[in-house]
Design an enzyme around this catalytic site. Structure first.
Site: not given
Length: 849
Positions: A113, A386
């Site tokens: 960090e 589909s």
């Protein structure tokens, strides 16, 4: 060489010229000095102005409240009615003093960090420089340069936007924080603020308990590295659902620790050899139904400038419908009419408002633990099958090629372009020429691929992307036409796309958060704007075609709801040959979908198994349709659901079936051969079909009496090239009486036996279409009189009982028994008897002689 001058005057002039030549050099030096002075002055001015601006912007910063530094503000979530339903950050927090946090964990967090944490005073200039370059080249906000001190301030006091004022105030307060608190105290604040995901867990102590069931002092190096890395994004790096990502993230942290000399290369290498799940504890906590919706809330706020809902202190107003959610939850818990085959069978459900895109409820799955759950409603994991056809095939065709719903296409054996790989339909049959309405309703694969080809991959992709499909450039190919996408689609993404068809072609990105209010009462509207992505005509015509899916003959026939105008589409996927062979799968499918909508609601549902390997078989394939019908019925009760309105740009036209291109029916076209379909105005057919034109009349009718056989022979002519599909109706009348049909035949001849002596017969022949009995030609007629021939061998008595041409009765009836069939084999109806007459009356009774 010494120059010679004629006079002193020439020398003076020469020296004067030389002086003039040297003067510009002095002027240049003077100009350069002036520029330096100006730049220096401007620099000081900008510095002063910058400092003034900085302090003006910083002056509005909130006070450094120690309570807020240690206790993050929770965020409250409200439903569509304004009722509080949840509170982020309200539980599962444990504050741990810095001296109880092991060095490995502290170093791991610093490495990933803020590697220069102990070397700066709240602002890391070196890191800032890299971020500035990234922001210039990639746009403002592209890369952050926040130190741990700044993140503590941001998480405690500010919103998550990247506005200049907020960044200045954040930096100013970070300086203050560094002056007031030691590095160890600041690190302590940060380590107790980090959010770790499941069940509102944050702080490193709770993380150790959550993932490893340990206290902080029991953590190993690799476990500490993982905890340091997962806090960046606990959803993305969840070791239960994304172990590969989690391990990669942990190893990055270990590399950074080595790079910054927190550990040796040997220690890093050894730690990396441990599998990410080697020491993870099993998840004990069951997920809650609302978790799926909250996942979406967190996701949207994360996208809105990286807001951390656990520390931001927000009021979050959502579109959550608790009643709809409760019904979906009951279905997923096997408490309704829909029954699941087993506890492992999964479903992902997204319910949104068709008109606004607001998410009403989400069903993320069944029987999952809090740690290991997958949100099947919003995670794009599975191929769409589909259900993609309206989005990437037929929608683009109507939009770009102006196809009608009648447009003819042939379902026939087809292979992928440049390949011998065959495209199969679900029934492994081919049905020939049909409309695209039928092709979509019956979900034919060959026609979908053909349509995709006609449109072209570029336009097909563009249409789909505008509907929220995550298809990258150059990614779309013919396999996408039938749902064989490389990446997955989520039910929420699919619902957003289908809703656009039901919303007149306007796309609203599905969203859960309507607005947020910050602790300082700043209100931000979160709902995205509606975007027109297709013509109204396209949206309406696709919708009307999708209605046919739920009608007889459609792939979802029987799953309609009485009184509700519904459009929808089924979808299934197949295993590739390698997967089927590897897992010995002989039947079944991995995914079954149903997506459908009314003018009020849109629902998309995926069903299958978590491993995407276990096959869905038999009746399990209907579960998605059953869920849809149940949910759409429930949410639509006591609610007015209007039908979809045809725009003025669309016309409905009657077309003669089978014509290609489309032709209008003639006045003789049978009603059953007329179909009504939609066309974009200006493209409707104008030519009238001649298939059923009025038939040509027979000609040359000749009636001949054969006295020896006592029969009438008829013959006529008809064009040979028009005989196909034609029959001839024969009618006869006696003495100008009513005509009675004798029969319908294919021949051009007819024979009537035993005609009545002395009678005048009128015959009429009409050509009739076999396909349309109403299509008849004009009649052709002929008359013939039957002579009376005395029968001297069998004179009749006074009662008229002669038997020459028929059984005469006492009333003088000379007709036959009416049961005689002619030699054509056609049953000839009775000729009505002549009126009765006296035996002596030669004009009436056919007296037996």
């Amino acid at each position: 060489m010494t120059e010679k001058y004629q006079s002193r005057e020439e020398r003076r002039k020469s020296q004067g010229n030389n002086n003039k030549k040297k003067q510009p050099k002095k002027q240049k030096r003077s100009l350069f000095k002036r520029i330096l002075i100006i730049m220096f002055s401007l620099g000081i001015l900008f510095m002063v102005a910058g400092a003034i601006t900085f302090f003006v912007l910083a002056s509005g910063a909130p006070p450094l409240d120690e309570a807020l530094l240690k206790d993050p503000l929770s965020s409250k979530v409200y439903d569509i009615n304004g009722k509080k339903i949840y509170e982020f950050g309200a539980e599962k927090r444990t504050f741990v003093p810095i001296d109880e946090i092991p060095d490995d964990l502290k170093n791991a967090v610093i490495a990933v960090e803020d590697a220069r944490f102990y070397k700066h005073h709240g602002l890391d200039v070196i890191r800032l420089g890299g971020a500035v370059i990234a922001n210039i080249t990639e746009g403002y906000g592209a890369e952050g340069a926040s130190t741990i001190s700044q993140q503590v301030i941001k998480n405690s006091f500010f919103t998550q936007d990247k506005k200049l004022k907020r960044k200045v105030q954040e930096l100013w307060m970070a300086f203050q924080l560094e002056r007031k608190y030691s590095k160890e105290q600041i690190l302590e604040m940060y380590l107790n603020k980090i959010y770790y995901g499941v069940g509102n867990t944050y702080g490193v102590a709770k993380a150790a308990e959550l993932y490893y069931g340990k206290t902080l002092d029991e953590l190993t190096l690799e476990e500490s590295a993982f905890i340091a890395g997962v806090g960046n994004n606990p959803g993305l790096f969840n070791p239960y659902t994304h172990p590969e990502r989690a391990e990669k993230r942990r190893n990055i942290v270990l590399n950074l620790m080595e790079k910054n000399n927190f550990i040796t290369k040997e220690e890093a290498t050894a730690a990396k050899t441990t599998a990410i799940d080697a020491t993870l504890v099993a998840s004990k906590e069951e997920s809650q139904p609302i978790d799926s919706f909250l996942d979406q809330v967190k996701k949207e706020l994360k996208e809105q400038g990286g807001i951390d809902v656990y520390t931001a202190g927000l009021k979050i107003y959502t579109s959550f419908d608790p009643d709809a959610q409760a019904h979906i939850d009951s279905l997923l818990n096997n408490e309704g009419d829909v029954q699941f085959p087993n506890d492992e069978f999964q479903a992902g459900i997204a319910l949104i408002d068709t008109q606004t895109g607001e998410i009403r409820a989400l069903g993320g799955g069944r029987n999952q633990s809090a740690n290991s759950r997958i949100n099947f409603a919003i995670d794009p994991l599975n191929q769409p099958g589909s259900t993609i056809k309206p989005i990437i095939d037929y929608g683009p065709a109507i939009e770009n090629l102006k196809w009608s719903t009648y447009h003819q296409i042939v379902d026939e054996p087809t292979t992928y372009t440049g390949s011998d790989k065959k495209i199969n339909n679900v029934d492994f049959k081919y049905l020939g020429q049909m409309t695209i309405r039928t092709a979509l309703a019956k979900s034919r694969n060959t026609t979908a691929v053909k349509t995709f080809r006609e449109v072209g991959g570029k336009k097909a992709r563009e249409f789909a992307v505008n509907l929220g499909m995550p298809f990258s450039e150059n990614e779309v190919n013919e396999a996408y036409a039938i749902g064989g996408t490389e990446g997955g689609i989520s039910p929420l993404q699919m619902a957003g796309a289908y809703a656009a068809f039901g919303n007149n072609g306007n796309f609203n990105k599905p969203h859960a958060v309507k607005k947020i209010i910050y602790p300082d009462d700043t209100e931000v509207v979160m709902a995205p704007e509606s975007v027109p992505v297709m013509k109204e005509a396209t949206a309406f015509m696709i919708t009307d075609m999708l209605k046919s899916v739920l009608e007889p003959g459609g792939s979802a026939a029987g799953y309609d709801v009485s009184g509700l105008p519904i459009a929808g589409k089924t979808g299934t996927t197949n295993y590739d040959s390698k997967t089927a062979q590897k897992y010995n799968i002989e039947s079944g499918v991995p995914d079954v979908w149903f997506s459908g909508y009314t003018t009020n609601y849109t629902i998309s549902i995926w069903t299958g198994y978590k491993d995407n390997i276990t096959p869905i078989k038999n009746k399990e394939r209907n579960i998605a349709k059953q869920l849809f019908r149940d949910i759409i019925t429930y949410v639509s009760k006591d609610k007015d659901t209007k039908d979809f309105v045809k725009p003025n740009s669309v016309v409905k036209v009657g077309v003669e079936k089978g014509t290609n291109p489309a032709k209008l029916p003639s006045e003789f076209t049978p009603k059953e051969d007329i179909v009504y379909e939609y066309f974009i105005k200006g493209t409707e057919p104008t030519e009238i079909s001649d298939k059923y034109d009025k038939l040509t009349s027979p000609t040359d009718l000749v009636a001949t009496y054969n006295a020896e056989k006592n029969e009438i022979a008829l013959s006529w002519n008809f064009p040979k090239d028009k005989l196909d599909g034609i029959s001839f109706e024969v009618s006869a009348s006696i003495d100008e009486g009513p005509g009675i049909v004798q029969g319908t035949l294919k021949d051009l001849t007819y024979t009537m036996v035993n005609p009545i002596p002395g009678a005048i017969y009128s015959f009429t022949i009409v050509a009739v279409s076999d396909d349309n009995k109403e299509n008849r030609s004009d009649p052709i007629s002929s008359k013939i009189e039957i002579p009376i021939i005395p029968d001297i061998t069998n004179p009749g008595d006074d009662n008229g009982n002669g038997n020459d041409n028929g059984e005469g009765n006492g009333n003088g009836d000379g007709n036959d028994d009416g049961n005689g069939d002619d030699d054509t084999g056609i049953d000839i109806p009775d000729i009505p008897p002549l009126p009765p007459g006296d035996v002596n009356d030669q004009s009436n009774g056919r007296k037996g002689n």
